[in-house]
Design a protein around this motif. Structure first.
Motif, PDB file in Angstrom:
ATOM      1  N   ALA A  35       0.834  -1.206   0.000  1.00 44.54           N
ATOM      2  CA  ALA A  35       0.000   0.000   0.000  1.00 44.54           C
ATOM      3  C   ALA A  35       0.869   1.256   0.000  1.00 44.54           C
ATOM      4  CB  ALA A  35      -0.930  -0.004   1.209  1.00 44.54           C
ATOM      5  N   ALA A  36       1.989   1.192   0.728  1.00 39.74           N
ATOM      6  CA  ALA A  36       2.904   2.341   0.753  1.00 39.74           C
ATOM      7  C   ALA A  36       3.508   2.588  -0.625  1.00 39.74           C
ATOM      8  CB  ALA A  36       4.003   2.107   1.790  1.00 39.74           C
ATOM      9  N   ASP A  37       3.754   1.501  -1.395  1.00 43.45           N
ATOM     10  CA  ASP A  37       4.260   1.685  -2.756  1.00 43.45           C
ATOM     11  C   ASP A  37       3.253   2.433  -3.620  1.00 43.45           C
ATOM     12  OD1 ASP A  37       6.729   0.489  -2.380  1.00 43.45           O
ATOM     13  OD2 ASP A  37       5.986  -1.520  -2.860  1.00 43.45           O
ATOM     14  N   PHE A  38       1.974   2.150  -3.444  1.00 48.00           N
ATOM     15  CA  PHE A  38       0.948   2.926  -4.147  1.00 48.00           C
ATOM     16  C   PHE A  38       1.026   4.392  -3.728  1.00 48.00           C
ATOM     17  CE2 PHE A  38      -0.846  -1.234  -4.997  1.00 48.00           C
ATOM     18  CZ  PHE A  38      -1.504  -1.079  -6.208  1.00 48.00           C
ATOM     19  N   GLY A  39       1.198   4.631  -2.436  1.00 50.12           N
ATOM     20  CA  GLY A  39       1.291   6.003  -1.950  1.00 50.12           C
ATOM     21  C   GLY A  39       2.515   6.731  -2.473  1.00 50.12           C
ATOM     22  N   TYR A  47     -10.504 -14.820  -4.293  1.00 50.24           N
ATOM     23  CA  TYR A  47      -9.060 -14.764  -4.073  1.00 50.24           C
ATOM     24  C   TYR A  47      -8.684 -14.579  -2.605  1.00 50.24           C
ATOM     25  CZ  TYR A  47      -8.479 -14.170  -9.133  1.00 50.24           C
ATOM     26  OH  TYR A  47      -8.482 -14.371 -10.494  1.00 50.24           O
ATOM     27  N   ASN A  48      -9.487 -13.868  -1.865  1.00 50.74           N
ATOM     28  CA  ASN A  48      -9.102 -13.434  -0.518  1.00 50.74           C
ATOM     29  C   ASN A  48      -9.722 -14.354   0.540  1.00 50.74           C
ATOM     30  OD1 ASN A  48      -8.496 -12.116   1.874  1.00 50.74           O
ATOM     31  ND2 ASN A  48      -9.037 -10.085   1.107  1.00 50.74           N
ATOM     32  N   ARG A  49      -8.845 -15.127   1.192  1.00 50.88           N
ATOM     33  CA  ARG A  49      -9.280 -15.990   2.289  1.00 50.88           C
ATOM     34  C   ARG A  49      -8.425 -15.724   3.522  1.00 50.88           C
ATOM     35  NH1 ARG A  49      -8.692 -18.489  -2.182  1.00 50.88           N
ATOM     36  NH2 ARG A  49      -6.736 -19.505  -1.545  1.00 50.88           N
ATOM     37  N   ARG A  50      -8.013 -14.489   3.681  1.00 50.80           N
ATOM     38  CA  ARG A  50      -7.142 -14.097   4.791  1.00 50.80           C
ATOM     39  C   ARG A  50      -7.916 -14.074   6.104  1.00 50.80           C
ATOM     40  NH1 ARG A  50      -2.332 -11.517   2.823  1.00 50.80           N
ATOM     41  NH2 ARG A  50      -1.999 -10.759   4.949  1.00 50.80           N
ATOM     42  N   ASP A  51      -7.181 -14.250   7.216  1.00 51.04           N
ATOM     43  CA  ASP A  51      -7.815 -14.183   8.533  1.00 51.04           C
ATOM     44  C   ASP A  51      -7.284 -13.011   9.358  1.00 51.04           C
ATOM     45  OD1 ASP A  51      -5.277 -15.065   9.140  1.00 51.04           O
ATOM     46  OD2 ASP A  51      -5.901 -17.018   9.956  1.00 51.04           O
ATOM     47  N   ASP A  52      -6.553 -12.083   8.682  1.00 49.95           N
ATOM     48  CA  ASP A  52      -6.133 -10.867   9.372  1.00 49.95           C
ATOM     49  C   ASP A  52      -7.021  -9.712   8.932  1.00 49.95           C
ATOM     50  OD1 ASP A  52      -5.285 -10.343   6.808  1.00 49.95           O
ATOM     51  OD2 ASP A  52      -3.190  -9.936   7.324  1.00 49.95           O
ATOM     52  N   GLU A  53      -6.637  -8.490   9.239  1.00 51.04           N
ATOM     53  CA  GLU A  53      -7.474  -7.334   8.913  1.00 51.04           C
ATOM     54  C   GLU A  53      -7.706  -7.184   7.414  1.00 51.04           C
ATOM     55  OE1 GLU A  53      -5.281  -3.384   9.182  1.00 51.04           O
ATOM     56  OE2 GLU A  53      -3.865  -4.697  10.243  1.00 51.04           O
ATOM     57  N   PHE A  54      -6.764  -7.691   6.588  1.00 48.66           N
ATOM     58  CA  PHE A  54      -6.899  -7.553   5.143  1.00 48.66           C
ATOM     59  C   PHE A  54      -7.826  -8.603   4.542  1.00 48.66           C
ATOM     60  CE2 PHE A  54      -3.025  -5.151   5.991  1.00 48.66           C
ATOM     61  CZ  PHE A  54      -3.294  -3.992   5.292  1.00 48.66           C
ATOM     62  N   GLY A  55      -8.437  -9.423   5.382  1.00 46.89           N
ATOM     63  CA  GLY A  55      -9.526 -10.273   4.924  1.00 46.89           C
ATOM     64  C   GLY A  55     -10.804  -9.494   4.675  1.00 46.89           C
ATOM     65  N   ASP A  56     -10.888  -8.290   5.207  1.00 49.69           N
ATOM     66  CA  ASP A  56     -11.990  -7.366   4.937  1.00 49.69           C
ATOM     67  C   ASP A  56     -11.829  -6.842   3.514  1.00 49.69           C
ATOM     68  OD1 ASP A  56     -13.561  -5.041   4.636  1.00 49.69           O
ATOM     69  OD2 ASP A  56     -13.275  -4.442   6.715  1.00 49.69           O
ATOM     70  N   PRO A  57     -12.821  -6.995   2.646  1.00 49.77           N
ATOM     71  CA  PRO A  57     -12.655  -6.614   1.236  1.00 49.77           C
ATOM     72  C   PRO A  57     -12.341  -5.153   1.003  1.00 49.77           C
ATOM     73  CG  PRO A  57     -14.962  -7.090   1.724  1.00 49.77           C
ATOM     74  CD  PRO A  57     -14.164  -7.566   2.902  1.00 49.77           C
ATOM     75  N   ALA A  58     -12.664  -4.277   1.956  1.00 47.04           N
ATOM     76  CA  ALA A  58     -12.413  -2.847   1.769  1.00 47.04           C
ATOM     77  C   ALA A  58     -11.095  -2.395   2.381  1.00 47.04           C
ATOM     78  CB  ALA A  58     -13.555  -2.030   2.377  1.00 47.04           C
ATOM     79  N   ARG A  59     -10.465  -3.261   3.183  1.00 47.27           N
ATOM     80  CA  ARG A  59      -9.355  -2.791   4.002  1.00 47.27           C
ATOM     81  C   ARG A  59      -8.156  -2.316   3.181  1.00 47.27           C
ATOM     82  NH1 ARG A  59      -7.927   0.353   7.734  1.00 47.27           N
ATOM     83  NH2 ARG A  59      -6.054  -0.262   8.908  1.00 47.27           N
ATOM     84  N   PHE A  60      -7.751  -3.060   2.140  1.00 49.30           N
ATOM     85  CA  PHE A  60      -6.594  -2.632   1.368  1.00 49.30           C
ATOM     86  C   PHE A  60      -6.891  -1.312   0.662  1.00 49.30           C
ATOM     87  CE2 PHE A  60      -3.603  -2.705  -2.243  1.00 49.30           C
ATOM     88  CZ  PHE A  60      -2.421  -2.869  -1.539  1.00 49.30           C
ATOM     89  N   PHE A  61      -8.090  -1.156   0.118  1.00 48.22           N
ATOM     90  CA  PHE A  61      -8.496   0.128  -0.475  1.00 48.22           C
ATOM     91  C   PHE A  61      -8.323   1.256   0.547  1.00 48.22           C
ATOM     92  CE2 PHE A  61     -10.930  -2.667  -3.296  1.00 48.22           C
ATOM     93  CZ  PHE A  61     -10.937  -2.007  -4.511  1.00 48.22           C
ATOM     94  N   GLU A  62      -8.767   1.016   1.785  1.00 47.62           N
ATOM     95  CA  GLU A  62      -8.708   2.053   2.817  1.00 47.62           C
ATOM     96  C   GLU A  62      -7.270   2.421   3.150  1.00 47.62           C
ATOM     97  OE1 GLU A  62     -12.856   0.825   5.163  1.00 47.62           O
ATOM     98  OE2 GLU A  62     -10.909   0.088   5.873  1.00 47.62           O
ATOM     99  N   VAL A  63      -6.408   1.422   3.278  1.00 46.58           N
ATOM    100  CA  VAL A  63      -5.011   1.696   3.627  1.00 46.58           C
ATOM    101  C   VAL A  63      -4.311   2.418   2.484  1.00 46.58           C
ATOM    102  CG1 VAL A  63      -2.804   0.651   4.237  1.00 46.58           C
ATOM    103  CG2 VAL A  63      -4.905  -0.232   5.246  1.00 46.58           C
ATOM    104  N   VAL A  64      -4.604   2.031   1.239  1.00 46.79           N
ATOM    105  CA  VAL A  64      -4.027   2.743   0.090  1.00 46.79           C
ATOM    106  C   VAL A  64      -4.478   4.201   0.091  1.00 46.79           C
ATOM    107  CG1 VAL A  64      -4.055   2.940  -2.426  1.00 46.79           C
ATOM    108  CG2 VAL A  64      -3.704   0.711  -1.357  1.00 46.79           C
ATOM    109  N   ARG A  65      -5.747   4.435   0.389  1.00 45.82           N
ATOM    110  CA  ARG A  65      -6.238   5.829   0.407  1.00 45.82           C
ATOM    111  C   ARG A  65      -5.527   6.635   1.477  1.00 45.82           C
ATOM    112  NH1 ARG A  65      -6.564  10.070  -0.621  1.00 45.82           N
ATOM    113  NH2 ARG A  65      -8.315  11.456  -1.082  1.00 45.82           N
ATOM    114  N   THR A  66      -5.296   6.035   2.630  1.00 45.39           N
ATOM    115  CA  THR A  66      -4.576   6.726   3.694  1.00 45.39           C
ATOM    116  C   THR A  66      -3.135   7.009   3.286  1.00 45.39           C
ATOM    117  OG1 THR A  66      -5.954   5.715   5.410  1.00 45.39           O
ATOM    118  CG2 THR A  66      -3.813   6.561   6.092  1.00 45.39           C
ATOM    119  N   GLU A  67      -2.476   6.035   2.664  1.00 49.71           N
ATOM    120  CA  GLU A  67      -1.096   6.231   2.210  1.00 49.71           C
ATOM    121  C   GLU A  67      -1.007   7.372   1.194  1.00 49.71           C
ATOM    122  OE1 GLU A  67       1.803   5.045   2.980  1.00 49.71           O
ATOM    123  OE2 GLU A  67       1.297   3.426   4.368  1.00 49.71           O
ATOM    124  N   ILE A  68      -1.945   7.432   0.274  1.00 58.24           N
ATOM    125  CA  ILE A  68      -1.917   8.509  -0.720  1.00 58.24           C
ATOM    126  C   ILE A  68      -2.156   9.857  -0.055  1.00 58.24           C
ATOM    127  CG2 ILE A  68      -3.071   9.446  -2.761  1.00 58.24           C
ATOM    128  CD1 ILE A  68      -3.574   6.565  -3.655  1.00 58.24           C
TER     129      ILE A  68
END
Length: 446
Positions: free
Chosen positions: A169-173, A205-226
């Motif tokens: 996500a930081a690379d996107f930012g 694709y996403n079967r994670r059991d951490d916070e990034f198992g939430d379908p919106a979470r990576f979008f949210e972190v990328v938005r914060t990084e930007i």
């Protein structure tokens, strides 16, 4: 989330639109396409040659196609441009300057292919880069692992840890910050079409059991990084609905899931949304239209197809699958309109609609007869620009204008072989030439 924004005025295609504080001079945009410019010494000149004509012809927004935020891996097709190097992105600043000289605005689309990368499907690339792994949200789905065992795909995936998700996500930012410094007006996140951002959102694709198992979470972190790295630049994103996945393949994102995800992204601070229907695979659900038989038979690309798919028989199998897909994904006008309309009813930010829009009357229909009828606040086209780089001059001036593109898809397949993104259909090019001679692409400023 606050109540939906009121839109009391029925807009025209020629009316301006505010996106996160940036004013687009009108509501017609060039949607992202593969420019196949790479990062060589001629890359920026290629990008300017491809994109400036749309701005010169009056497009309110020009979207540079998907660019990769890391220095290795992640390309979904040959000759994609990488934007991990701030010095190279600074050189790309000549492109925003060219667009701004015509009064237009420009967005850059940021991406990483993840499991869709060339490391998975491109035989020659894999042989030349044997140690290059795909980045994965989770272990590849069982169906894709079966295709790996059968030899159709090649997986050696590295599943991202939680810390590595934050670093990606930081690379996107970081890439966004370099783009803003270079003069880009908006950031466009490649959130659909099976790239890694889509993969985070997809239950397939996403079967994670951490916070990034939430379908919106990576979008949210990328938005914060930007936001942290690039300040107040407006950010837009594609948002997927996997409504076109083959029967029995799942779990998938429904249209309702897409609407809910869009609401989350609205609340997270995204400034515009581009909802799109598609599959869980990178197939013709993205482009639709006719089987591109001319390109598959074109001897100029035979060596490239062998390099990409491993042999002529394997290329023939891919072509056969392509033919089947062309029958399944029938060509519809504005195939994302209903999804966009549902999102727009719930969103506080502009909704942009693209996919199968081919004439001025459809753009007016999408903008609506009333605030509750509209499907979109702006309308985009992509492949027609391969044949008509200055298409906006006609669409903004002529109420009955229609593109010359025939949706034959002969522009698309050669990109797998490293070919440029151009129209290759003689009848289409002939018609565009006739229009050019008649002055159809001359911009008439008011």
């Amino acid at each position: 989330m606050s109540a939906c924004v009121e839109r009391p005025v029925v807009p025209r295609l020629t009316d301006p639109l505010d996106v996160g504080g940036v004013t687009l001079p009108n509501r017609l945009y060039r949607a992202p396409l593969l420019e196949c410019a790479g990062n060589g010494p001629d890359a920026v000149d290629t990008l300017i040659a491809d994109l400036e004509p749309a701005a010169a012809a009056g497009a309110g927004l020009v979207c540079q196609g998907a660019t990769i935020v890391r220095g290795e891996g992640g390309c979904a097709a040959p000759r994609m441009t990488r934007v991990h190097d701030p010095d190279f992105v600074a050189e790309m600043g000549r492109l925003p300057d060219a667009v701004h000289a015509h009064g237009g605005r420009i967005a850059i689309q940021l991406e990483h292919g993840g499991l869709r990368s060339m490391e998975t499907w491109h035989h020659g690339h894999r042989e030349r880069n044997p140690n290059l792994q795909q980045l994965a949200v989770s272990e590849p789905p069982r169906l894709l692992r079966a295709l790996d065992r059968l030899g159709f795909l090649d997986y050696d995936a590295h599943v991202l840890t939680t810390d590595e998700c934050y670093e990606l996500a930081a690379d996107f930012g970081r890439s966004a910050a370099s783009a803003v410094d270079a003069g880009y007006d908006l950031i466009h996140l490649a959130g659909a079409n099976m790239g890694i951002v889509h993969q985070f959102a997809s239950p397939f694709y996403n079967r994670r059991d951490d916070e990034f198992g939430d379908p919106a979470r990576f979008f949210e972190v990328v938005r914060t990084e930007i936001r942290d790295r690039a300040g107040g630049v407006p950010v837009m994103t594609k948002v997927p609905a996997e409504t076109e996945a083959p029967p029995g393949v799942g779990p998938t994102l429904s249209a309702t899931d897409c609407v809910r995800l869009c609401q989350r992204l609205d609340a997270a601070g995204y400034d515009a949304l581009v909802p799109v229907n598609g599959s869980v695979f990178w197939d013709m659900s993205i482009v639709r239209g006719a089987f591109p038989g001319r390109s598959w038979r074109d001897e100029r690309f035979r060596a490239g197809y062998v390099d990409a798919f491993g042999s002529l028989p394997r290329a023939a199998l891919v072509a056969a699958a392509n033919w089947v897909e062309s029958l399944v994904y029938s060509r519809e006008s504005a195939w994302n309109a209903d999804l966009c309309r549902r999102v727009r009813a719930r969103a506080n930010v502009p909704v942009l609609c693209e996919g199968g829009v081919r004439d001025r009357s459809t753009t007016e229909r999408l903008l609506g007869d009333g605030p509750t009828d509209a499907a979109a606040d702006a309308v985009g086209m992509a492949r027609p620009f391969y044949a008509e780089p200055e298409l906006p001059a006609r669409l903004l001036r002529e109420s009955d204008a229609r593109v010359v593109c025939e949706d034959c898809n002969n522009c698309v397949v050669p990109q797998a072989a490293g070919g440029a993104g151009v129209c290759r259909t003689p009848a289409v090019l002939r018609r565009a030439g006739e229009l050019r001679k008649a002055g159809a692409y001359e911009r008439h400023r008011e």
